[in-house]
Write a protein that holds these residues in place. Structure first.
Motif, PDB file in Angstrom:
ATOM      1  N   GLY A  98      25.657  61.706 -68.371  1.00  0.00           N
ATOM      2  CA  GLY A  98      26.738  62.684 -68.253  1.00  0.00           C
ATOM      3  C   GLY A  98      26.621  63.473 -66.961  1.00  0.00           C
ATOM      4  N   HIS A  99      25.392  63.932 -66.639  1.00  0.00           N
ATOM      5  CA  HIS A  99      25.180  64.606 -65.358  1.00  0.00           C
ATOM      6  C   HIS A  99      25.577  63.704 -64.193  1.00  0.00           C
ATOM      7  CE1 HIS A  99      23.232  68.086 -67.028  1.00  0.00           C
ATOM      8  NE2 HIS A  99      22.212  67.403 -67.533  1.00  0.00           N
ATOM      9  N   CYS A 100      25.100  62.466 -64.250  1.00  0.00           N
ATOM     10  CA  CYS A 100      25.320  61.532 -63.136  1.00  0.00           C
ATOM     11  C   CYS A 100      26.802  61.211 -62.951  1.00  0.00           C
ATOM     12  CB  CYS A 100      24.529  60.244 -63.377  1.00  0.00           C
ATOM     13  SG  CYS A 100      22.732  60.482 -63.398  1.00  0.00           S
ATOM     14  N   ALA A 101      27.505  60.966 -64.062  1.00  0.00           N
ATOM     15  CA  ALA A 101      28.922  60.623 -63.967  1.00  0.00           C
ATOM     16  C   ALA A 101      29.722  61.765 -63.339  1.00  0.00           C
ATOM     17  CB  ALA A 101      29.465  60.281 -65.356  1.00  0.00           C
ATOM     18  N   MET A 102      29.421  62.993 -63.745  1.00  0.00           N
ATOM     19  CA  MET A 102      30.147  64.130 -63.176  1.00  0.00           C
ATOM     20  C   MET A 102      29.800  64.320 -61.706  1.00  0.00           C
ATOM     21  SD  MET A 102      32.396  66.409 -63.545  1.00  0.00           S
ATOM     22  CE  MET A 102      32.661  66.334 -65.338  1.00  0.00           C
ATOM     23  N   ALA A 103      28.531  64.115 -61.345  1.00  0.00           N
ATOM     24  CA  ALA A 103      28.131  64.261 -59.947  1.00  0.00           C
ATOM     25  C   ALA A 103      28.849  63.237 -59.066  1.00  0.00           C
ATOM     26  CB  ALA A 103      26.618  64.099 -59.818  1.00  0.00           C
TER      27      ALA A 103
ATOM     28  N   GLY B 198      31.809  63.668 -55.937  1.00  0.00           N
ATOM     29  CA  GLY B 198      31.474  63.244 -54.586  1.00  0.00           C
ATOM     30  C   GLY B 198      30.007  63.141 -54.285  1.00  0.00           C
ATOM     31  N   GLY B 199      29.151  63.425 -55.251  1.00  0.00           N
ATOM     32  CA  GLY B 199      27.718  63.302 -55.050  1.00  0.00           C
ATOM     33  C   GLY B 199      27.241  61.884 -55.276  1.00  0.00           C
ATOM     34  N   SER B 200      25.946  61.706 -55.211  1.00  0.00           N
ATOM     35  CA  SER B 200      25.353  60.391 -55.438  1.00  0.00           C
ATOM     36  C   SER B 200      24.104  60.554 -56.293  1.00  0.00           C
ATOM     37  CB  SER B 200      25.005  59.704 -54.109  1.00  0.00           C
ATOM     38  OG  SER B 200      24.071  60.475 -53.379  1.00  0.00           O
ATOM     39  N   VAL B 201      23.783  59.508 -57.033  1.00  0.00           N
ATOM     40  CA  VAL B 201      22.640  59.530 -57.950  1.00  0.00           C
ATOM     41  C   VAL B 201      21.523  58.679 -57.368  1.00  0.00           C
ATOM     42  CG1 VAL B 201      21.835  59.013 -60.276  1.00  0.00           C
ATOM     43  CG2 VAL B 201      24.173  59.848 -59.918  1.00  0.00           C
ATOM     44  N   GLU B 202      20.350  59.258 -57.275  1.00  0.00           N
ATOM     45  CA  GLU B 202      19.207  58.530 -56.741  1.00  0.00           C
ATOM     46  C   GLU B 202      18.431  57.810 -57.841  1.00  0.00           C
ATOM     47  OE1 GLU B 202      16.926  61.341 -54.555  1.00  0.00           O
ATOM     48  OE2 GLU B 202      18.502  61.736 -53.071  1.00  0.00           O
ATOM     49  N   LYS B 203      18.154  58.507 -58.942  1.00  0.00           N
ATOM     50  CA  LYS B 203      17.414  57.875 -60.031  1.00  0.00           C
ATOM     51  C   LYS B 203      17.504  58.732 -61.285  1.00  0.00           C
ATOM     52  CE  LYS B 203      13.008  60.057 -58.768  1.00  0.00           C
ATOM     53  NZ  LYS B 203      11.592  59.826 -58.398  1.00  0.00           N
ATOM     54  N   ILE B 204      17.186  58.119 -62.427  1.00  0.00           N
ATOM     55  CA  ILE B 204      17.083  58.818 -63.701  1.00  0.00           C
ATOM     56  C   ILE B 204      15.681  58.561 -64.251  1.00  0.00           C
ATOM     57  CG2 ILE B 204      17.895  58.984 -66.087  1.00  0.00           C
ATOM     58  CD1 ILE B 204      20.642  58.187 -65.161  1.00  0.00           C
ATOM     59  N   LEU B 205      14.984  59.625 -64.575  1.00  0.00           N
ATOM     60  CA  LEU B 205      13.627  59.527 -65.113  1.00  0.00           C
ATOM     61  C   LEU B 205      13.627  60.020 -66.555  1.00  0.00           C
ATOM     62  CD1 LEU B 205      10.545  59.114 -64.800  1.00  0.00           C
ATOM     63  CD2 LEU B 205      10.422  61.491 -63.976  1.00  0.00           C
TER      64      LEU B 205
ATOM     65  N   PRO C  19       8.382  61.899 -71.963  1.00  0.00           N
ATOM     66  CA  PRO C  19       8.262  62.429 -73.331  1.00  0.00           C
ATOM     67  C   PRO C  19       8.925  63.775 -73.557  1.00  0.00           C
ATOM     68  CG  PRO C  19       6.178  61.455 -72.659  1.00  0.00           C
ATOM     69  CD  PRO C  19       7.069  61.431 -71.455  1.00  0.00           C
ATOM     70  N   LEU C  20       9.039  64.610 -72.535  1.00  0.00           N
ATOM     71  CA  LEU C  20       9.631  65.932 -72.724  1.00  0.00           C
ATOM     72  C   LEU C  20      11.103  65.989 -72.363  1.00  0.00           C
ATOM     73  CD1 LEU C  20       6.773  68.302 -71.471  1.00  0.00           C
ATOM     74  CD2 LEU C  20       7.322  67.601 -73.809  1.00  0.00           C
ATOM     75  N   GLY C  21      11.722  64.843 -72.088  1.00  0.00           N
ATOM     76  CA  GLY C  21      13.151  64.849 -71.800  1.00  0.00           C
ATOM     77  C   GLY C  21      13.518  63.895 -70.683  1.00  0.00           C
ATOM     78  N   GLY C  22      14.544  64.254 -69.934  1.00  0.00           N
ATOM     79  CA  GLY C  22      15.033  63.399 -68.859  1.00  0.00           C
ATOM     80  C   GLY C  22      15.250  64.192 -67.588  1.00  0.00           C
ATOM     81  N   LEU C  23      15.336  63.477 -66.477  1.00  0.00           N
ATOM     82  CA  LEU C  23      15.493  64.102 -65.167  1.00  0.00           C
ATOM     83  C   LEU C  23      16.358  63.196 -64.314  1.00  0.00           C
ATOM     84  CD1 LEU C  23      14.376  66.611 -63.600  1.00  0.00           C
ATOM     85  CD2 LEU C  23      12.679  65.061 -62.629  1.00  0.00           C
ATOM     86  N   ALA C  24      17.473  63.712 -63.819  1.00  0.00           N
ATOM     87  CA  ALA C  24      18.366  62.955 -62.951  1.00  0.00           C
ATOM     88  C   ALA C  24      18.308  63.542 -61.545  1.00  0.00           C
ATOM     89  CB  ALA C  24      19.801  62.993 -63.479  1.00  0.00           C
ATOM     90  N   SER C  25      17.956  62.724 -60.573  1.00  0.00           N
ATOM     91  CA  SER C  25      17.907  63.164 -59.179  1.00  0.00           C
ATOM     92  C   SER C  25      19.271  62.909 -58.539  1.00  0.00           C
ATOM     93  CB  SER C  25      16.814  62.416 -58.418  1.00  0.00           C
ATOM     94  OG  SER C  25      15.541  62.732 -58.953  1.00  0.00           O
ATOM     95  N   ILE C  26      19.938  63.986 -58.147  1.00  0.00           N
ATOM     96  CA  ILE C  26      21.315  63.911 -57.658  1.00  0.00           C
ATOM     97  C   ILE C  26      21.401  64.528 -56.273  1.00  0.00           C
ATOM     98  CG2 ILE C  26      23.677  64.720 -58.056  1.00  0.00           C
ATOM     99  CD1 ILE C  26      23.044  64.689 -61.048  1.00  0.00           C
ATOM    100  N   ASP C  27      22.062  63.839 -55.367  1.00  0.00           N
ATOM    101  CA  ASP C  27      22.330  64.353 -54.017  1.00  0.00           C
ATOM    102  C   ASP C  27      23.724  64.964 -54.005  1.00  0.00           C
ATOM    103  OD1 ASP C  27      22.612  64.927 -51.383  1.00  0.00           O
ATOM    104  OD2 ASP C  27      22.420  62.867 -50.650  1.00  0.00           O
TER     105      ASP C  27
END
Length: 284
Positions: free
Chosen positions: A25-30, A34-41, A44-52
């Protein structure tokens, strides 16, 4: 034993897929903004999306929109699981383990666990505790109203650190003294069902929040010190040639030490001070 098997084998994949959809959801909105997605991690404690987000047109506002997009993915998921339970349970929706004639009902309990997970993650992620989505929304909101970058970082770190500390000591109290857990925690931990690890998982998450806020506070102090002791710019060569060796410079306060000649016509105007209203705290 059957309940433990259910928690481990069934709700684990539900939690994993829920976190993945949240990050998507974060990535699609980014990407939409006009942004770009580098990776999704996923960890165990959740998730992390790296967004430019360098291409955002209105960065503070769009940052907040990207942050809220993750929690909003839980609303349709809640509707889907609740609809399935409503159909299978003769028009009833409940969050407890379901029994059928005194025996454990696997399917209805699956629906109840899925709904509980969605509700828990929705409300939990909206807490204004950095680096949760709510903390990023808080930082983006302050930046939107032109608060200085360092001040935004300090406030975000203080609010998140307070919430993380409260969560840690409340979870510790709930783990050591279950009979007083409801009073000491204000009941917040009841939103986190046992299939998410209960109070011990909350303790780990709260430690992560406190650590992240401490790092954010340290960054704010480093940037503040760097701004205070900024190195003044070197005057252009042409100007130095025009000035005698005894040329005098005075110091003007522009947020950094900016040296300007006493006779401005002999030099181009100094560069404006760097903006102090930045808001990006991390690439997520």
């Amino acid at each position: 034993m059957r309940h433990a098997f259910f928690v481990l084998i069934v709700t684990g994949p539900i939690l994993f897929s829920t976190v993945l959809i949240h990050e998507l959801g974060h990535c699609a909105m980014a990407v939409y903004l006009g942004g770009s997605v580098e990776k999704i991690l996923l960890w165990p404690l959740g998730g992390l999306a790296s967004i430019d987000s360098a291409n955002y047109s209105h960065q503070p506002l769009n940052d907040a929109i990207v942050a809220i997009a993750g929690p909003l993915t839980h609303i349709p998921q809640i509707a889907i699981w609740a609809s399935l339970m409503y159909i299978m349970n003769h028009g009833k929706v409940a969050l407890e383990w379901q029994l059928n004639n005194g025996s454990f009902d696997f399917l209805l309990s699956l629906f109840a666990a899925a709904i509980s997970i969605q509700l828990a993650l929705f409300f939990f992620n909206l807490l204004p505790a950095y680096p949760l989505d709510g903390g990023k929304i808080l930082a983006s909101s302050l930046a939107y109203f032109q608060w200085e970058r360092i001040r935004v970082m300090q406030i975000t770190a203080m609010v998140g650190g307070f919430i993380g500390s409260y969560m840690f000591f409340s979870s510790l109290s709930a783990a050591l003294m279950p009979e007083s857990a409801t009073i000491s925690s204000g009941g917040y931990y009841t939103l986190i069902p046992n299939n998410l690890g209960g109070t011990w998982s909350m303790m780990l998450i709260s430690l992560f929040i406190m650590s992240s806020c401490d790092s954010l506070w340290t960054r704010a102090m480093v940037e503040s010190a760097a701004a205070t002791h900024a190195v003044p710019p070197t005057p252009p060569t042409s100007t130095r040639q025009q000035q005698s060796s005894a040329s005098r410079y005075t110091i003007h306060n522009y947020g950094s030490n900016d040296m300007r000649p006493l006779h401005p016509q002999s030099q181009q105007p100094p560069n404006p001070p760097p903006s102090s209203t930045g808001y990006r705290l991390m690439d997520v």
